[in-house]
Motif scaffolding. Structure first.
Motif, PDB file in Angstrom:
ATOM      1  N   ASN A 146      -3.448  -3.720 -10.157  1.00 18.44           N
ATOM      2  CA  ASN A 146      -4.412  -4.062  -9.118  1.00 18.44           C
ATOM      3  C   ASN A 146      -3.778  -3.924  -7.744  1.00 18.44           C
ATOM      4  O   ASN A 146      -2.652  -4.370  -7.513  1.00 18.44           O
ATOM      5  CB  ASN A 146      -4.923  -5.494  -9.305  1.00 18.44           C
ATOM      6  CG  ASN A 146      -5.961  -5.591 -10.398  1.00 18.44           C
ATOM      7  OD1 ASN A 146      -6.273  -4.613 -11.078  1.00 18.44           O
ATOM      8  ND2 ASN A 146      -6.509  -6.773 -10.586  1.00 18.44           N
ATOM      9  N   GLN A 204      -3.848  -1.210  -4.008  1.00 18.98           N
ATOM     10  CA  GLN A 204      -4.339  -0.041  -3.291  1.00 18.98           C
ATOM     11  C   GLN A 204      -3.176   0.879  -2.974  1.00 18.98           C
ATOM     12  O   GLN A 204      -2.069   0.422  -2.687  1.00 18.98           O
ATOM     13  CB  GLN A 204      -5.044  -0.481  -2.008  1.00 18.98           C
ATOM     14  CG  GLN A 204      -5.935   0.570  -1.362  1.00 18.98           C
ATOM     15  CD  GLN A 204      -6.825  -0.073  -0.293  1.00 18.98           C
ATOM     16  OE1 GLN A 204      -6.345  -0.428   0.776  1.00 18.98           O
ATOM     17  NE2 GLN A 204      -8.095  -0.220  -0.591  1.00 18.98           N
ATOM     18  N   CYS A 218       0.857  -1.186   0.000  1.00 17.24           N
ATOM     19  CA  CYS A 218       0.000   0.000   0.000  1.00 17.24           C
ATOM     20  C   CYS A 218       0.894   1.237   0.000  1.00 17.24           C
ATOM     21  O   CYS A 218       1.108   1.868   1.038  1.00 17.24           O
ATOM     22  CB  CYS A 218      -0.930   0.004   1.207  1.00 17.24           C
ATOM     23  SG  CYS A 218      -2.158   1.342   1.182  1.00 17.24           S
ATOM     24  N   VAL A 249      -7.725   7.342  -0.999  1.00 19.83           N
ATOM     25  CA  VAL A 249      -7.294   5.974  -1.221  1.00 19.83           C
ATOM     26  C   VAL A 249      -7.774   5.563  -2.617  1.00 19.83           C
ATOM     27  O   VAL A 249      -8.936   5.767  -2.966  1.00 19.83           O
ATOM     28  CB  VAL A 249      -7.838   5.009  -0.141  1.00 19.83           C
ATOM     29  CG1 VAL A 249      -9.355   5.041  -0.046  1.00 19.83           C
ATOM     30  CG2 VAL A 249      -7.356   3.581  -0.405  1.00 19.83           C
ATOM     31  N   GLN A 250      -6.865   5.033  -3.408  1.00 21.44           N
ATOM     32  CA  GLN A 250      -7.208   4.536  -4.738  1.00 21.44           C
ATOM     33  C   GLN A 250      -7.149   3.023  -4.707  1.00 21.44           C
ATOM     34  O   GLN A 250      -6.178   2.425  -4.228  1.00 21.44           O
ATOM     35  CB  GLN A 250      -6.259   5.069  -5.801  1.00 21.44           C
ATOM     36  CG  GLN A 250      -6.638   4.619  -7.214  1.00 21.44           C
ATOM     37  CD  GLN A 250      -5.803   5.273  -8.301  1.00 21.44           C
ATOM     38  OE1 GLN A 250      -4.772   5.899  -8.031  1.00 21.44           O
ATOM     39  NE2 GLN A 250      -6.239   5.140  -9.543  1.00 21.44           N
ATOM     40  N   THR A 251      -8.204   2.402  -5.217  1.00 26.11           N
ATOM     41  CA  THR A 251      -8.328   0.949  -5.217  1.00 26.11           C
ATOM     42  C   THR A 251      -8.607   0.479  -6.631  1.00 26.11           C
ATOM     43  O   THR A 251      -9.486   1.021  -7.309  1.00 26.11           O
ATOM     44  CB  THR A 251      -9.477   0.495  -4.301  1.00 26.11           C
ATOM     45  OG1 THR A 251      -9.298   1.049  -3.000  1.00 26.11           O
ATOM     46  CG2 THR A 251      -9.523  -1.022  -4.202  1.00 26.11           C
ATOM     47  N   ARG A 252      -7.870  -0.520  -7.054  1.00 30.62           N
ATOM     48  CA  ARG A 252      -8.095  -1.078  -8.386  1.00 30.62           C
ATOM     49  C   ARG A 252      -8.108  -2.591  -8.297  1.00 30.62           C
ATOM     50  O   ARG A 252      -7.186  -3.219  -7.759  1.00 30.62           O
ATOM     51  CB  ARG A 252      -7.024  -0.612  -9.364  1.00 30.62           C
ATOM     52  CG  ARG A 252      -7.212  -1.190 -10.781  1.00 30.62           C
ATOM     53  CD  ARG A 252      -6.418  -0.395 -11.792  1.00 30.62           C
ATOM     54  NE  ARG A 252      -6.925   0.964 -11.927  1.00 30.62           N
ATOM     55  CZ  ARG A 252      -6.333   1.902 -12.661  1.00 30.62           C
ATOM     56  NH1 ARG A 252      -5.211   1.630 -13.296  1.00 30.62           N
ATOM     57  NH2 ARG A 252      -6.852   3.097 -12.750  1.00 30.62           N
ATOM     58  N   ILE A 270     -12.692  -5.816   0.146  1.00 25.98           N
ATOM     59  CA  ILE A 270     -13.176  -4.836  -0.834  1.00 25.98           C
ATOM     60  C   ILE A 270     -14.327  -5.462  -1.612  1.00 25.98           C
ATOM     61  O   ILE A 270     -14.161  -6.515  -2.230  1.00 25.98           O
ATOM     62  CB  ILE A 270     -12.049  -4.418  -1.789  1.00 25.98           C
ATOM     63  CG1 ILE A 270     -10.871  -3.825  -1.002  1.00 25.98           C
ATOM     64  CG2 ILE A 270     -12.555  -3.412  -2.819  1.00 25.98           C
ATOM     65  CD1 ILE A 270      -9.630  -3.607  -1.831  1.00 25.98           C
ATOM     66  N   ASP A 283     -12.540   0.306 -10.059  1.00 22.97           N
ATOM     67  CA  ASP A 283     -11.532   1.362 -10.105  1.00 22.97           C
ATOM     68  C   ASP A 283     -12.124   2.563  -9.398  1.00 22.97           C
ATOM     69  O   ASP A 283     -13.104   3.148  -9.877  1.00 22.97           O
ATOM     70  CB  ASP A 283     -11.167   1.706 -11.550  1.00 22.97           C
ATOM     71  CG  ASP A 283     -10.089   2.782 -11.633  1.00 22.97           C
ATOM     72  OD1 ASP A 283      -9.468   3.077 -10.597  1.00 22.97           O
ATOM     73  OD2 ASP A 283      -9.886   3.333 -12.735  1.00 22.97           O
ATOM     74  N   ILE A 299     -14.408  -0.824   1.632  1.00 25.55           N
ATOM     75  CA  ILE A 299     -12.993  -0.749   1.264  1.00 25.55           C
ATOM     76  C   ILE A 299     -12.161  -0.907   2.529  1.00 25.55           C
ATOM     77  O   ILE A 299     -11.834   0.070   3.208  1.00 25.55           O
ATOM     78  CB  ILE A 299     -12.650   0.574   0.558  1.00 25.55           C
ATOM     79  CG1 ILE A 299     -13.548   0.783  -0.668  1.00 25.55           C
ATOM     80  CG2 ILE A 299     -11.179   0.594   0.139  1.00 25.55           C
ATOM     81  CD1 ILE A 299     -13.293   2.092  -1.389  1.00 25.55           C
ATOM     82  N   ASN A 300     -11.888  -2.140   2.885  1.00 20.73           N
ATOM     83  CA  ASN A 300     -11.003  -2.444   4.018  1.00 20.73           C
ATOM     84  C   ASN A 300     -11.375  -1.674   5.283  1.00 20.73           C
ATOM     85  O   ASN A 300     -10.537  -1.015   5.914  1.00 20.73           O
ATOM     86  CB  ASN A 300      -9.545  -2.160   3.633  1.00 20.73           C
ATOM     87  CG  ASN A 300      -9.018  -3.137   2.605  1.00 20.73           C
ATOM     88  OD1 ASN A 300      -9.409  -4.298   2.584  1.00 20.73           O
ATOM     89  ND2 ASN A 300      -8.144  -2.674   1.736  1.00 20.73           N
TER      90      ASN A 300
END
Length: 232
Positions: free
Chosen positions: A28, A30, A12, A41-44, A165, A49, A187-188
């Motif tokens: 892929n 975070q 991360c 926070v960016q999550t893919r 997620i 996305d 998200i977590n």
């Protein structure tokens, strides 16, 4: 640096938002983004996305970074309402007990499929279950469960169980013609309500004060995302 810290930062990382160019691409995973307008926070994932604000407070010190805008995109596009209807029918069949299911995303097809979870223990107030087997290219995108005849709400058990997620959905009032539903993005440990969800049932936020937002997250960009997600 301790190897454990190296592993944490690799899983991360923290990046500064560029001021004069777009954010670098990411695989892929975070990452945390430090921007002049807050922390994000960016999550893919294969099916998701999104960039979500952790704090939109302007830092006391002016940071020399760029601004970041929130966004949310689902690779599967619109949520297939027939799959949701099939799950609701499954939940009605198991009244008065709770029921659970998942919408599984396939990287190969880019589509969702509905699978029901095997109940280990089920009652009108709780369900413990096993998720169905999945292929190597599949992952759970949407986690669904019911509250039987009770309203749809997020219980303390739901908060404890909703990890990782995913999109989570809960259905209540299944003994009535139009059940109630609530959806949220998980998200977590960060929970963001999706109040303008696709299910045409009673308003789960009907007890809010007139003129008050139903949740802190549904701003203008989120409402446009939900319209694209649901086809509304």
């Amino acid at each position: 640096m301790d190897v454990r810290d190296q592993a944490l930062l690799a899983s991360c990382p923290v990046v500064a938002a560029p001021r004069f160019s777009p954010l670098p691409d990411m695989a892929n995973g975070q990452r945390i983004i430090v921007a002049s307008n807050g922390w994000f926070v960016q999550t893919r994932l294969d099916w998701l996305d999104c960039i979500t604000a952790l704090s939109l407070d302007t830092p006391a010190m002016r940071l020399p970074y760029g601004e970041v805008r929130e966004h949310l995109r689902f690779s599967f596009g619109q949520l297939p309402i027939p799959l949701i209807e099939a799950f609701v029918a499954h939940g009605r069949k198991h009244l008065p007990d709770e029921a659970a299911g998942v919408l599984i995303y396939s990287r190969g097809t880019g589509r969702l499929r509905l699978a029901f979870c095997e109940a280990v223990r089920a009652s009108p107030v709780r369900i413990d279950y096993r998720r169905p087997p999945m292929a190597d290219d599949e992952t759970v995108a949407v986690d669904l469960h019911t509250h039987g005849r009770a309203p749809a709400f997020w219980s303390a058990d739901d908060d404890r169980d909703d990890q990782g997620i995913k999109v989570a959905g809960v259905f209540g009032l299944l003994d009535q013609p139009k059940p109630m539903a609530r959806f949220r993005l998980v998200i977590n440990g960060l929970y963001q309500d999706l109040p303008r969800h696709p299910w045409p049932g009673p308003d789960a936020f009907a007890d809010r004060v007139d003129g008050e937002e139903s949740a802190p997250w549904p701003n203008r960009w989120m409402r446009s995302v939900i319209r694209r997600w649901t086809g509304a």
